[in-house]
Design a protein around this motif. Structure first.
Motif, PDB file in Angstrom:
ATOM      1  N   HIS A   9       0.848  -1.181   0.000  1.00 56.42           N
ATOM      2  CA  HIS A   9       0.000   0.000   0.000  1.00 56.42           C
ATOM      3  C   HIS A   9       0.892   1.243   0.000  1.00 56.42           C
ATOM      4  CE1 HIS A   9      -3.225  -2.753   1.407  1.00 56.42           C
ATOM      5  NE2 HIS A   9      -2.258  -3.271   2.156  1.00 56.42           N
ATOM      6  N   VAL A  11       1.124   5.254   0.848  1.00 55.19           N
ATOM      7  CA  VAL A  11       0.573   6.449   1.468  1.00 55.19           C
ATOM      8  C   VAL A  11       1.493   7.596   1.097  1.00 55.19           C
ATOM      9  CG1 VAL A  11       0.030   7.608   3.636  1.00 55.19           C
ATOM     10  CG2 VAL A  11      -0.506   5.182   3.366  1.00 55.19           C
ATOM     11  N   SER A  33      -3.400   0.092  -4.603  1.00 52.10           N
ATOM     12  CA  SER A  33      -3.672   0.587  -3.252  1.00 52.10           C
ATOM     13  C   SER A  33      -2.827   1.831  -2.998  1.00 52.10           C
ATOM     14  CB  SER A  33      -3.351  -0.505  -2.221  1.00 52.10           C
ATOM     15  OG  SER A  33      -3.697  -0.094  -0.913  1.00 52.10           O
ATOM     16  N   TYR A  35      -2.886   5.944  -1.614  1.00 50.57           N
ATOM     17  CA  TYR A  35      -3.627   6.898  -0.803  1.00 50.57           C
ATOM     18  C   TYR A  35      -2.856   8.214  -0.720  1.00 50.57           C
ATOM     19  CZ  TYR A  35      -5.924   2.561   0.508  1.00 50.57           C
ATOM     20  OH  TYR A  35      -6.581   1.362   0.464  1.00 50.57           O
ATOM     21  N   ILE A  37      -2.450  11.724   0.550  1.00 53.14           N
ATOM     22  CA  ILE A  37      -3.025  12.467   1.670  1.00 53.14           C
ATOM     23  C   ILE A  37      -2.630  13.934   1.496  1.00 53.14           C
ATOM     24  CG2 ILE A  37      -3.283  12.628   4.159  1.00 53.14           C
ATOM     25  CD1 ILE A  37      -4.123   9.917   3.010  1.00 53.14           C
ATOM     26  N   GLU A  52      -3.571   9.124   9.108  1.00 55.27           N
ATOM     27  CA  GLU A  52      -4.800   9.142   8.317  1.00 55.27           C
ATOM     28  C   GLU A  52      -4.702   8.132   7.183  1.00 55.27           C
ATOM     29  OE1 GLU A  52      -8.521  10.043   6.708  1.00 55.27           O
ATOM     30  OE2 GLU A  52      -7.673  10.475   8.697  1.00 55.27           O
ATOM     31  N   GLY A  53      -3.521   8.035   6.561  1.00 56.23           N
ATOM     32  CA  GLY A  53      -3.326   7.065   5.493  1.00 56.23           C
ATOM     33  C   GLY A  53      -3.541   5.638   5.969  1.00 56.23           C
ATOM     34  N   ARG A  56      -7.161   4.716   6.206  1.00 64.16           N
ATOM     35  CA  ARG A  56      -7.870   4.550   4.934  1.00 64.16           C
ATOM     36  C   ARG A  56      -7.598   3.194   4.270  1.00 64.16           C
ATOM     37  NH1 ARG A  56      -7.431  10.495   1.921  1.00 64.16           N
ATOM     38  NH2 ARG A  56      -8.053  11.756   3.738  1.00 64.16           N
ATOM     39  N   ILE A  57      -6.584   2.495   4.719  1.00 61.79           N
ATOM     40  CA  ILE A  57      -6.263   1.204   4.106  1.00 61.79           C
ATOM     41  C   ILE A  57      -7.265   0.164   4.587  1.00 61.79           C
ATOM     42  CG2 ILE A  57      -4.547  -0.639   3.925  1.00 61.79           C
ATOM     43  CD1 ILE A  57      -2.384   1.507   4.341  1.00 61.79           C
ATOM     44  N   LYS A  58      -7.885  -0.490   3.646  1.00 61.15           N
ATOM     45  CA  LYS A  58      -8.871  -1.521   3.979  1.00 61.15           C
ATOM     46  C   LYS A  58      -8.209  -2.897   3.938  1.00 61.15           C
ATOM     47  CE  LYS A  58     -12.818   1.123   2.229  1.00 61.15           C
ATOM     48  NZ  LYS A  58     -12.053   2.365   2.055  1.00 61.15           N
TER      49      LYS A  58
END
Length: 250
Positions: A9, A11, A33, A35, A37, A52-53, A56-58
């Protein structure tokens, strides 16, 4: 764990749309993936943006990897993701991986410590007058070196499991020393190691040593002294103190 089950992921700390579009965004076009920010009045520090990042990771798994990276970074290694996977797979105790760092820390910028303690490789941008230049920085580079105290924040990869238990310290405001603090918190508060891997990136700007940078450096030194460490700080010193504290507790 098999490599194909490890998800990476990204960020991204984003501020300047032009720099973001020119540098890191092209590296992200085929990633699933990602994100970015963006700076806001609330997300006004690296630590807040990175936490915050993480939120947001699912479906973040323990063996996934989160790459925290600047908008002005350019991934140069064709095998970048595999390089990171190889680093984390080499030792389950590695929790943080960077591209350049130091095995001794003086409480300021890692690059101001003894050059013989530096490790890694990076293409670093800098300005001279009105011109942009790049230089290759390389010191004691190796496939993997896991005795770092700090790594440079232009790219910090963190194991998913660690990111769940070690958040970015939001008492570190602004945009300086968040990386050093995260590495130190990891070493002091967990059993994870900090490493440098052979994964090349280019970093557009070396930043500047503003008043806020110097203020943050002073605060970092005061913090290290307050919690009972001396400079230069090493992994050995941190581990020795942990052993003493564990002995007192047990």
């Amino acid at each position: 764990m098999k490599d194909d089950s490890i998800k990476i992921h990204y960020v991204i700390s984003a501020f300047n749309k032009g720099i973001y579009n020119r540098c890191i965004k092209p590296n992200m076009l085929y990633k699933n993936s990602v994100y970015p920010i963006i700076n806001t009045p609330i997300l006004n520090s690296m630590t807040k943006k990175y936490n915050e990042g993480i939120k947001r990771i699912k479906n973040l798994h323990d063996n996934d990897i989160i790459v925290f990276i600047h908008e002005d970074a350019i991934i140069k290694s064709l095998t970048f993701e595999q390089d990171l996977k190889d680093a984390f797979n080499a030792d389950e105790k590695i929790g943080v991986v960077g591209v350049f760092g130091a095995s001794e820390y003086e409480g300021t910028g890692w690059w101001l410590s003894n050059p013989h303690t530096h490790c890694g490789k990076i293409i670093q941008g800098y300005t001279s007058g009105n011109n942009q230049h790049f230089k290759i920085m390389e010191r004691n580079s190796a496939k993997l070196k896991s005795d770092m105290v700090v790594v440079d924040g232009c790219m910090i990869a963190v194991k998913g499991k660690l990111s769940k238990i070690q958040k970015w310290d939001e008492s570190i405001s602004g945009f300086h020393f968040y990386d050093n603090k995260y590495c130190l918190d990891t070493l002091m508060n967990t059993d994870y190691k900090v490493a440098v891997a052979d994964a090349l990136i280019a970093h557009l700007s070396d930043g500047g040593l503003s008043k806020s940078w110097h203020d943050s450096a002073k605060s970092m030194k005061e913090y290290i002294n307050k919690i009972g460490y001396s400079l230069p700080l090493t992994v050995k010193q941190i581990n020795n103190k942990k052993e003493i504290l564990n002995g007192l507790i047990s």
